[in-house]
Design a protein around this motif. Structure first.
Motif, mmCIF file in Angstrom:
data_model
loop_
_atom_site.group_PDB
_atom_site.id
_atom_site.type_symbol
_atom_site.label_atom_id
_atom_site.label_comp_id
_atom_site.label_asym_id
_atom_site.label_seq_id
_atom_site.Cartn_x
_atom_site.Cartn_y
_atom_site.Cartn_z
ATOM 1 N N TYR A 12 88.427 -33.568 84.408
ATOM 2 C CA TYR A 12 89.650 -32.844 84.772
ATOM 3 C C TYR A 12 90.639 -32.847 83.608
ATOM 4 O O TYR A 12 91.239 -31.824 83.277
ATOM 5 C CB TYR A 12 90.320 -33.478 85.995
ATOM 6 C CG TYR A 12 89.794 -33.010 87.315
ATOM 7 C CD1 TYR A 12 89.995 -31.699 87.747
ATOM 8 C CD2 TYR A 12 89.103 -33.873 88.150
ATOM 9 C CE1 TYR A 12 89.517 -31.264 88.978
ATOM 10 C CE2 TYR A 12 88.623 -33.452 89.388
ATOM 11 C CZ TYR A 12 88.832 -32.149 89.785
ATOM 12 O OH TYR A 12 88.359 -31.725 90.992
ATOM 13 N N ARG A 13 90.806 -34.004 82.990
ATOM 14 C CA ARG A 13 91.780 -34.137 81.903
ATOM 15 C C ARG A 13 91.385 -33.274 80.698
ATOM 16 O O ARG A 13 92.201 -32.532 80.151
ATOM 17 C CB ARG A 13 91.904 -35.606 81.483
ATOM 18 C CG ARG A 13 92.988 -35.864 80.468
ATOM 19 C CD ARG A 13 93.236 -37.345 80.227
ATOM 20 N NE ARG A 13 92.048 -38.183 80.205
ATOM 21 C CZ ARG A 13 91.270 -38.358 79.138
ATOM 22 N NH1 ARG A 13 91.541 -37.738 78.009
ATOM 23 N NH2 ARG A 13 90.215 -39.147 79.198
ATOM 24 N N THR A 67 93.198 -29.635 79.192
ATOM 25 C CA THR A 67 93.723 -29.433 77.841
ATOM 26 C C THR A 67 92.922 -28.393 77.075
ATOM 27 O O THR A 67 93.142 -28.182 75.892
ATOM 28 C CB THR A 67 93.722 -30.754 77.046
ATOM 29 O OG1 THR A 67 92.375 -31.238 76.946
ATOM 30 C CG2 THR A 67 94.598 -31.805 77.698
ATOM 31 N N ARG A 79 87.536 -37.740 86.608
ATOM 32 C CA ARG A 79 88.923 -37.769 86.121
ATOM 33 C C ARG A 79 88.998 -37.328 84.651
ATOM 34 O O ARG A 79 89.865 -36.559 84.266
ATOM 35 C CB ARG A 79 89.483 -39.180 86.282
ATOM 36 C CG ARG A 79 90.911 -39.307 85.869
ATOM 37 C CD ARG A 79 91.401 -40.709 86.112
ATOM 38 N NE ARG A 79 92.783 -40.827 85.654
ATOM 39 C CZ ARG A 79 93.480 -41.904 85.713
ATOM 40 N NH1 ARG A 79 92.971 -42.999 86.223
ATOM 41 N NH2 ARG A 79 94.709 -41.933 85.263
ATOM 42 N N THR A 80 88.073 -37.831 83.845
ATOM 43 C CA THR A 80 88.047 -37.448 82.424
ATOM 44 C C THR A 80 87.734 -35.969 82.270
ATOM 45 O O THR A 80 88.354 -35.281 81.456
ATOM 46 C CB THR A 80 87.023 -38.307 81.658
ATOM 47 O OG1 THR A 80 87.408 -39.683 81.771
ATOM 48 C CG2 THR A 80 86.950 -37.911 80.194
#
Length: 63
Positions: free
Chosen positions: A19-20, A24, A16-17
């Motif tokens: 992907y985040r 960005t 998840r991190t």
């Protein structure tokens, strides 16, 4: 080349991190067939740059 899962394992971060951060554009990534891929060499260089910037910031505050 690393997948999201492999990049997460390499960086010790959750998928998840990854992907985040990739979304960005804070970590070097590129798309292959609609999925994100990462170059281990690019990630290692990114880590070196991040570490150097943090060291420079820290030293600047002391000086």
């Amino acid at each position: 080349m690393l997948t999201i899962k492999e990049a997460g394992e390499h960086l010790q971060l959750t998928e998840r991190t990854i992907y985040r951060v990739a979304g960005t554009k804070k970590i070097p990534a590129f798309k292959v067939g609609g999925t994100s891929r990462f170059s281990r060499a690019d990630i290692d260089e990114w880590i070196r740059r991040q570490s150097g910037e943090q060291s420079d910031d820290h030293m600047g505050k002391q000086g």
